[in-house]
Scaffold this motif. Structure first.
Motif, PDB file in Angstrom:
ATOM      1  N   ASN A   6      33.432  37.999  44.303  1.00 19.60           N
ATOM      2  CA  ASN A   6      34.594  37.802  45.174  1.00 19.60           C
ATOM      3  C   ASN A   6      35.800  37.335  44.369  1.00 19.60           C
ATOM      4  O   ASN A   6      36.918  37.801  44.576  1.00 19.60           O
ATOM      5  N   LYS A   7      35.570  36.383  43.467  1.00 16.64           N
ATOM      6  CA  LYS A   7      36.664  35.879  42.634  1.00 16.64           C
ATOM      7  C   LYS A   7      37.235  36.996  41.775  1.00 16.64           C
ATOM      8  O   LYS A   7      38.448  37.109  41.612  1.00 16.64           O
ATOM      9  N   SER A   8      36.383  37.835  41.229  1.00 21.73           N
ATOM     10  CA  SER A   8      36.836  38.961  40.402  1.00 21.73           C
ATOM     11  C   SER A   8      37.646  39.953  41.229  1.00 21.73           C
ATOM     12  O   SER A   8      38.667  40.460  40.769  1.00 21.73           O
ATOM     13  N   ALA A   9      37.193  40.229  42.450  1.00 24.08           N
ATOM     14  CA  ALA A   9      37.909  41.160  43.325  1.00 24.08           C
ATOM     15  C   ALA A   9      39.276  40.596  43.710  1.00 24.08           C
ATOM     16  O   ALA A   9      40.270  41.324  43.735  1.00 24.08           O
ATOM     17  N   GLU A  11      41.056  38.377  41.984  1.00 21.45           N
ATOM     18  CA  GLU A  11      41.901  38.403  40.781  1.00 21.45           C
ATOM     19  C   GLU A  11      42.406  39.816  40.497  1.00 21.45           C
ATOM     20  O   GLU A  11      43.570  40.005  40.130  1.00 21.45           O
ATOM     21  N   ALA A  12      41.556  40.816  40.687  1.00 25.73           N
ATOM     22  CA  ALA A  12      41.967  42.210  40.474  1.00 25.73           C
ATOM     23  C   ALA A  12      43.053  42.608  41.471  1.00 25.73           C
ATOM     24  O   ALA A  12      44.017  43.295  41.110  1.00 25.73           O
ATOM     25  N   GLU A  13      42.923  42.157  42.714  1.00 26.60           N
ATOM     26  CA  GLU A  13      43.930  42.476  43.734  1.00 26.60           C
ATOM     27  C   GLU A  13      45.255  41.806  43.395  1.00 26.60           C
ATOM     28  O   GLU A  13      46.325  42.419  43.502  1.00 26.60           O
ATOM     29  N   ILE A  14      45.200  40.557  42.959  1.00 31.37           N
ATOM     30  CA  ILE A  14      46.427  39.850  42.571  1.00 31.37           C
ATOM     31  C   ILE A  14      47.110  40.575  41.414  1.00 31.37           C
ATOM     32  O   ILE A  14      48.330  40.768  41.428  1.00 31.37           O
ATOM     33  N   GLN A  15      46.353  41.002  40.434  1.00 31.35           N
ATOM     34  CA  GLN A  15      46.937  41.737  39.305  1.00 31.35           C
ATOM     35  C   GLN A  15      47.564  43.046  39.773  1.00 31.35           C
ATOM     36  O   GLN A  15      48.615  43.453  39.269  1.00 31.35           O
ATOM     37  N   SER A  16      46.940  43.703  40.766  1.00 34.22           N
ATOM     38  CA  SER A  16      47.499  44.947  41.320  1.00 34.22           C
ATOM     39  C   SER A  16      48.814  44.690  42.042  1.00 34.22           C
ATOM     40  O   SER A  16      49.738  45.492  41.969  1.00 34.22           O
ATOM     41  N   ILE A  17      48.898  43.564  42.745  1.00 35.24           N
ATOM     42  CA  ILE A  17      50.133  43.191  43.447  1.00 35.24           C
ATOM     43  C   ILE A  17      51.237  42.889  42.434  1.00 35.24           C
ATOM     44  O   ILE A  17      52.394  43.285  42.616  1.00 35.24           O
TER      45      ILE A  17
END
Length: 126
Positions: A6-9, A11-17
């Motif tokens: 969940n934390k990885s997902a 963090e990946a979403e934040i980087q995409s934003i």
């Protein structure tokens, strides 16, 4: 309970934003219109109050204005962002020698990609 997955997902979403926001913050000072084009949704509008009146530009009009602007030193900075589902917002500033732009962005996630949907700017003399 929050898992590593969940934390990885998240963090990946934040980087995409942050990707289109960073494209703007790095592309605008460099007058990199292709990077800016990549950051904005094609139907986005850029708005700003100029001499007490609302001015609005389409993405192509904005990119033309950026391409024709003089090159100036600029310090770009992310001030804040928030994210809810498939929408997000961000507050950034670009500090030039004699003024700064304070930009408010709304972002949308379409087909798995985050894009700047609109930009509302304020120009403040320094």
């Amino acid at each position: 309970m929050e898992t590593t997955a969940n934390k990885s997902a998240i963090e990946a979403e934040i980087q995409s934003i942050l990707l289109p926001i960073n494209d703007y913050l790095e592309g605008r000072p460099a007058k990199d219109t292709e990077r800016l084009r990549r950051a904005f949704h094609p139907d986005a509008f850029i708005r700003m109050v100029v001499d007490g009146k609302l001015a609005a530009w389409t993405v192509p009009q904005y990119l033309d204005a950026v391409a024709n602007a003089p090159v100036q030193e600029c310090l770009p900075e992310m001030l804040s962002y928030s994210w809810d589902g498939d929408t997000a917002s961000a507050l950034v500033q670009l500090i030039f020698p004699t003024f700064r732009f304070i930009d408010r962005f709304n972002l949308v996630k379409l087909d798995g990609k985050w894009l700047l949907m609109d930009k509302l700017s304020y120009r403040q003399p320094i």
